[in-house]
Design a protein around this motif. Structure first.
Motif, PDB file in Angstrom:
ATOM      1  N   SER A 139      46.044 -23.470 -78.858  1.00 23.42           N
ATOM      2  CA  SER A 139      46.171 -21.978 -79.157  1.00 23.42           C
ATOM      3  C   SER A 139      46.496 -21.013 -80.085  1.00 23.42           C
ATOM      4  N   LYS A 196      42.174 -29.473 -71.659  1.00 29.29           N
ATOM      5  CA  LYS A 196      43.047 -28.544 -71.566  1.00 29.29           C
ATOM      6  C   LYS A 196      42.298 -28.142 -73.027  1.00 29.29           C
ATOM      7  N   LEU A 197      42.438 -28.513 -73.801  1.00 24.82           N
ATOM      8  CA  LEU A 197      42.057 -27.926 -74.735  1.00 24.82           C
ATOM      9  C   LEU A 197      40.864 -26.890 -74.838  1.00 24.82           C
ATOM     10  N   SER A 209      56.473 -25.143 -75.767  1.00 21.01           N
ATOM     11  CA  SER A 209      54.747 -24.818 -75.276  1.00 21.01           C
ATOM     12  C   SER A 209      54.027 -26.266 -75.315  1.00 21.01           C
ATOM     13  N   SER A 214      41.289 -23.610 -73.077  1.00 23.29           N
ATOM     14  CA  SER A 214      42.090 -22.881 -73.093  1.00 23.29           C
ATOM     15  C   SER A 214      41.243 -22.225 -74.413  1.00 23.29           C
ATOM     16  N   ASP A 239      50.679 -26.272 -75.797  1.00 23.74           N
ATOM     17  CA  ASP A 239      49.122 -25.119 -75.810  1.00 23.74           C
ATOM     18  C   ASP A 239      49.329 -25.019 -77.457  1.00 23.74           C
TER      19      ASP A 239
END
Length: 266
Positions: free
Chosen positions: A58, A121-122, A53, A125, A55
């Motif tokens: 998340s 991206k953060l 992963s 998400s 992410d």
């Protein structure tokens, strides 16, 4: 019961990010969990990060929800965040630097490379999970950007930035021995942990023991990231309680506790 997730987010994907979870109960706010990385935080909830992963933020949110038993209300992140792509300094960076630069707490300059895609991206998400970026108040839920240095100035009613970054110890005390510098950093960190106890109880008990004479650079950094994550969570509490103000515009805002809004010792 409200809950705040504080994240001292690394500006690059290769570096770890500190995570702290604060929950509110009838007695007030308390620190439920704290860790020096996403994977370590997930392990506290017995929800190890998924192999491969990318992410981790998340997954940390999912772990926090599991620890609380309900969805976290607010996520407070120490990282440049914006509704538009970050390519240079933002209105929020300039606003904070105007207010706190003379107190040694101006912001670093973000770019399209750093944090660039990590920030995008953060934010994306968290928005997919219902946590939209908040740039004005009042705030009851969502995602906010915070910055520990000016926050600590207000929490401590200090004249300028607190000297607790291990990597800067030589510049803080250039004439002292390495042992004295390390001792001074430990004292500053302990003082900050005690200060955070005013905002949420259980900080001192949750932080690991740190031997200033034997700790490695990695151990110092891990402790520092955890402490910054706790500060992020404390600022998030201030946001929920209306004790913080946003610096910036409708695209990006850094939330900082109001002067004189820090809680006193219980």
């Amino acid at each position: 019961m409200r809950a705040v997730l504080g994240i001292d987010a690394a500006w690059t994907a290769a570096q770890p990010s500190g995570v702290a979870l604060a929950v509110e109960d009838p007695a007030g706010w308390r620190l439920r969990a704290v860790a020096s990385s996403y994977s370590a935080f997930c392990a506290l909830a017995e929800a190890p990060a998924r192999p491969g992963s990318t992410d981790g933020a998340s997954e940390a949110l999912e772990a926090a929800n599991a620890l609380v038993g309900s969805p976290v209300d607010l996520v407070a992140v120490d990282m440049p965040l914006s509704r538009t792509p970050i390519i240079a300094r933002r209105a929020s960076d300039d606003a904070v630097s105007r207010a706190y630069g003379h107190r040694w707490a101006g912001t670093h300059t973000p770019s399209a490379i750093r944090p660039g895609p990590v920030s995008d991206k953060l934010r994306a998400s968290f928005e997919l999970k219902g946590y939209e970026l908040r740039t004005s108040g009042p705030v009851e839920s969502g995602l906010v950007e915070v910055y520990p240095h000016p926050a600590l100035i207000e929490f401590a009613s200090a004249e300028r930035r607190l000297p607790y970054k291990f990597g800067n110890r030589r510049s803080y005390w250039p004439d002292e021995t390495p042992k004295v510098r390390a001792l001074n950093i430990q004292r500053q960190m302990s003082a900050i942990a005690a200060l955070m106890e005013n905002e949420l109880c259980g900080v001192a008990a949750a932080m690991p023991e740190l031997d200033f004479e034997r700790a490695s650079g990695r151990e110092w950094k891990a402790y520092e990231d955890m402490l910054d994550a706790v500060v992020c969570a404390a600022v998030g509490i201030c946001v929920l309680e209306g004790r913080a103000v946003p610096f910036g515009d409708d695209q990006s805002a850094i939330w900082i506790p109001k002067p004189g809004s820090a809680k006193t010792v219980r």
